[in-house]
Design an enzyme around this catalytic site. Structure first.
Site, PDB file in Angstrom:
ATOM      1  N   ASP A   8       0.847  -1.193   0.000  1.00 19.57           N
ATOM      2  CA  ASP A   8       0.000   0.000   0.000  1.00 19.57           C
ATOM      3  C   ASP A   8       0.888   1.250   0.000  1.00 19.57           C
ATOM      4  OD1 ASP A   8      -2.058   1.799   0.226  1.00 19.57           O
ATOM      5  OD2 ASP A   8      -2.896   0.961   2.059  1.00 19.57           O
ATOM      6  N   ASP A   9       0.867   2.006  -1.098  1.00 18.39           N
ATOM      7  CA  ASP A   9       1.654   3.247  -1.219  1.00 18.39           C
ATOM      8  C   ASP A   9       3.156   3.000  -1.331  1.00 18.39           C
ATOM      9  OD1 ASP A   9      -0.757   4.530  -0.888  1.00 18.39           O
ATOM     10  OD2 ASP A   9      -0.185   5.663   0.887  1.00 18.39           O
ATOM     11  N   CYS A  45      -5.605   4.830  -3.440  1.00 21.84           N
ATOM     12  CA  CYS A  45      -5.815   3.460  -2.966  1.00 21.84           C
ATOM     13  C   CYS A  45      -7.075   2.796  -3.497  1.00 21.84           C
ATOM     14  CB  CYS A  45      -5.849   3.446  -1.435  1.00 21.84           C
ATOM     15  SG  CYS A  45      -4.353   4.074  -0.646  1.00 21.84           S
ATOM     16  N   ASP A  75      -0.447  -0.594  -4.875  1.00 19.84           N
ATOM     17  CA  ASP A  75      -1.636   0.048  -5.448  1.00 19.84           C
ATOM     18  C   ASP A  75      -1.348   1.437  -6.003  1.00 19.84           C
ATOM     19  OD1 ASP A  75      -1.263   1.303  -3.002  1.00 19.84           O
ATOM     20  OD2 ASP A  75      -3.288   0.906  -2.244  1.00 19.84           O
ATOM     21  N   ASN A  76      -0.258   2.062  -5.574  1.00 22.13           N
ATOM     22  CA  ASN A  76       0.172   3.346  -6.143  1.00 22.13           C
ATOM     23  C   ASN A  76       1.541   3.688  -5.579  1.00 22.13           C
ATOM     24  OD1 ASN A  76      -2.352   4.191  -4.018  1.00 22.13           O
ATOM     25  ND2 ASN A  76      -0.349   5.084  -3.546  1.00 22.13           N
TER      26      ASN A  76
END
Length: 559
Positions: free
Chosen positions: A73-74, A109, A359-360
């Site tokens: 995540d991130d 997200c 996700d990014n």
């Protein structure tokens, strides 16, 4: 880096992943060079066919593989997000294919995760931001899109499916108001985090094999509640259960699909206790666009123009976030080793496809943004992306473009290969990277819908909140971009849905840090070319979203 550290990874006994104090030791010189080379792969932004090996796809026809999707995540790629992960390098990158041109279609997200699950651009889902009004686990998602994911196809085709970790940011929020827990369609075993990423003081919704879901509240005990450790424990429980059910009975084997979705390294960037302060003294990357000059930021859209200069106190805060993110990722690195070594020990590794991605991306002071994503810049949209398993070459780096919307059609191809039953069509906008038939993609869509209060974003404090501003969102931080990457061009063209009709254009061959908005320097022909190409992608569906581009060089076209 001479002061980079690696953990002495003790073997873990029993079924529970527990905290251990580990003595740091210097990394070997060879690993340092490999990781640094990997980190800067993205800067070779022009197409470099001579240095790229083709991806080899040789899947057998009769035995479908197990599938593991490992989702962070991130986690950024450009700013060192993978630098301190030797196990990721050893067990996945060195044994699989690293996609150096991996992007997310939307740098936030919930929409990105929705795109991963469905294979669709956000205008076709539609999940447009992290809010309930933006359909992040809203009624449209629950009633329609959630029923057409790679999980529903996998379950339909006979896979044992399971999920552990963060799902969508608004998932399960009604539970705290007395609402019922819900299990998304397609998942046979479920261990889902309620709401957004946390490390302590969270709620889990659990269900196994169709049993009614139960909610479990966790506190802040590091030995019992650190969420990343619970997620690896659950993952190992699923893997051991699968092995025990098939051992000695290969004729009854059913392959598994498992998703492990860590909260890491999303804020609040909480490392496991044994990794706290491991990277004390290290500082975030001072890239050329870190604390960007006022003249550069004033060429950008309204929200970025509000960013204040980063002072010493803010720099210290950014450095602290950077260190904590890397320290938190050390647990993820441990888990990668644990998973791969277990699969090898039970003889299933060679028939398991493992995908690792995020996700990014993230920013840490770039363009004066203290710490966030949501922007159409390379730090936000580039992500790590590695695939290991049958059909994927070992130790290879490919510059083939891959997007988050390509995951669903790729998984669908894997789970349906050789399956004779009826299969649901998820109508993906992405394209499979398992056995690609189309010519290499040269352009794609990047979109985001900002959150904020009209008319100017933040509300009554418009046009400027009191005090320094370094990271925020606004309704006019809404954009659609044409990202082009080919042998002849490397550019980003963005149109903002605001009251300025603002446009940004960057030639990344000459301006890789996106400091010079060159839109005004474009001639009418090239402006029209980009606008028309973008308009087509904004409304595309299915195969039209990755069609072959024949007129791909506006420089030549417009001369």
């Amino acid at each position: 880096k001479s002061d980079s550290l690696a953990m002495d990874l003790d073997r873990l006994g029993g079924d529970v992943f527990q905290h251990r104090v580990r003595r740091p030791r210097p990394r070997c010189r060879q690993t340092q060079k490999r990781m640094i080379r990997w980190r800067w792969t993205w800067i070779a932004l022009a197409w470099t066919c001579a240095s790229t090996a083709s991806v080899v796809h040789v899947l057998g026809a009769d035995e479908r593989p197990n599938i593991l999707l490992l989702l962070t995540d991130d986690q950024d790629l450009i700013l060192g997000g993978t630098d301190q992960m030797p196990n990721l390098q050893k067990y996945l990158a060195d044994e699989g294919t690293f996609f150096s041109n991996a992007f997310v279609h939307t740098p936030i997200c919930c929409p990105s995760r929705a795109s991963i699950l469905t294979g669709k651009y956000i205008h076709n889902i539609p999940v447009v931001n992290n809010s309930l009004s933006g359909n992040c686990y809203g009624d449209e998602w629950i009633g329609a899109a959630e029923h057409q994911t790679f999980a529903t196809v996998a379950a339909q085709s006979g896979y044992l499916t399971s999920y552990a970790g963060k799902y969508l940011n608004r998932y399960g929020k009604g539970i705290h108001k007395g609402g019922a827990a819900q299990i998304p369609p397609g998942w046979g075993r479920w261990f889902g985090l309620v709401g957004n990423s946390r490390y302590y003081n969270y709620t889990i919704v659990r269900s196994d094999h169709g049993a009614p879901p139960t909610t479990i509240r966790h506190g802040d005990d590091p030995t019992a509640d650190y969420l990343p450790d619970l997620l690896i424990n659950r993952t190992m429980e699923v893997l051991r259960s699968h092995h025990s059910s098939t051992a000695g009975h290969p004729h009854t084997r059913r392959p598994f699909l498992h998703v492990l979705a860590w909260p890491t390294p999303h804020g609040p960037f909480t490392p496991a206790p044994q990794y706290a302060d491991v990277f004390a003294g290290q500082t975030a990357h001072r890239t050329p666009n870190f604390n960007a000059p006022w003249t550069a930021n004033q060429q950008k859209h309204w929200l970025v123009r509000q960013m204040a200069e980063i002072d010493g106190a803010t720099e210290e805060l950014i450095d602290g976030c950077y260190r904590s993110r890397l320290e938190a990722l050390l647990s993820v690195d441990d888990h990668v080793q644990t998973i791969v070594e277990y699969l090898a020990s039970v003889g299933t590794l060679e028939n398991t496809v493992i995908v690792y991605t995020s996700d990014n991306g993230f920013q840490l002071g770039q363009h004066r943004i203290k710490g966030d994503k949501r922007q159409p810049y390379e730090h936000d949209i580039r992500v790590p992306f590695i695939v290991r398993g049958p059909g994927f070459a070992k130790g290879v780096t490919t510059d083939e473009i891959v997007l988050n919307v390509d995951l669903a059609p790729s998984i669908v191809e894997l789970v349906t290969k050789g399956y004779q039953g009826e299969i649901q069509d998820i109508a993906a906008d992405g394209a499979s990277f398992v056995s690609p038939t189309a010519k290499q993609r040269k352009e794609f869509l990047v979109s985001y819908h900002g959150e904020g209060i009209s008319p100017c974003g933040w509300g009554k404090g418009c046009p400027r909140q009191p005090g320094p501003v370094h990271g925020a969102d606004a309704w006019n931080n809404t954009y659609h971009c044409l990202r082009t990457l080919s042998r002849s061009e490397n550019s980003m063209y963005c149109e903002f849905d605001d009251d300025e009709d603002f446009v940004e254009y960057y030639d990344l061959m000459t301006d890789p840090w996106q400091l010079r908005n060159a839109h005004r320097q474009l001639g009418p022909c090239r402006k029209d070319h980009y606008a028309r190409r973008l308009a087509g992608l904004r409304t595309c569906k299915g195969a039209s979203c990755h069609r072959e581009v024949t007129l791909d060089d506006p420089v030549v076209l417009c001369q």
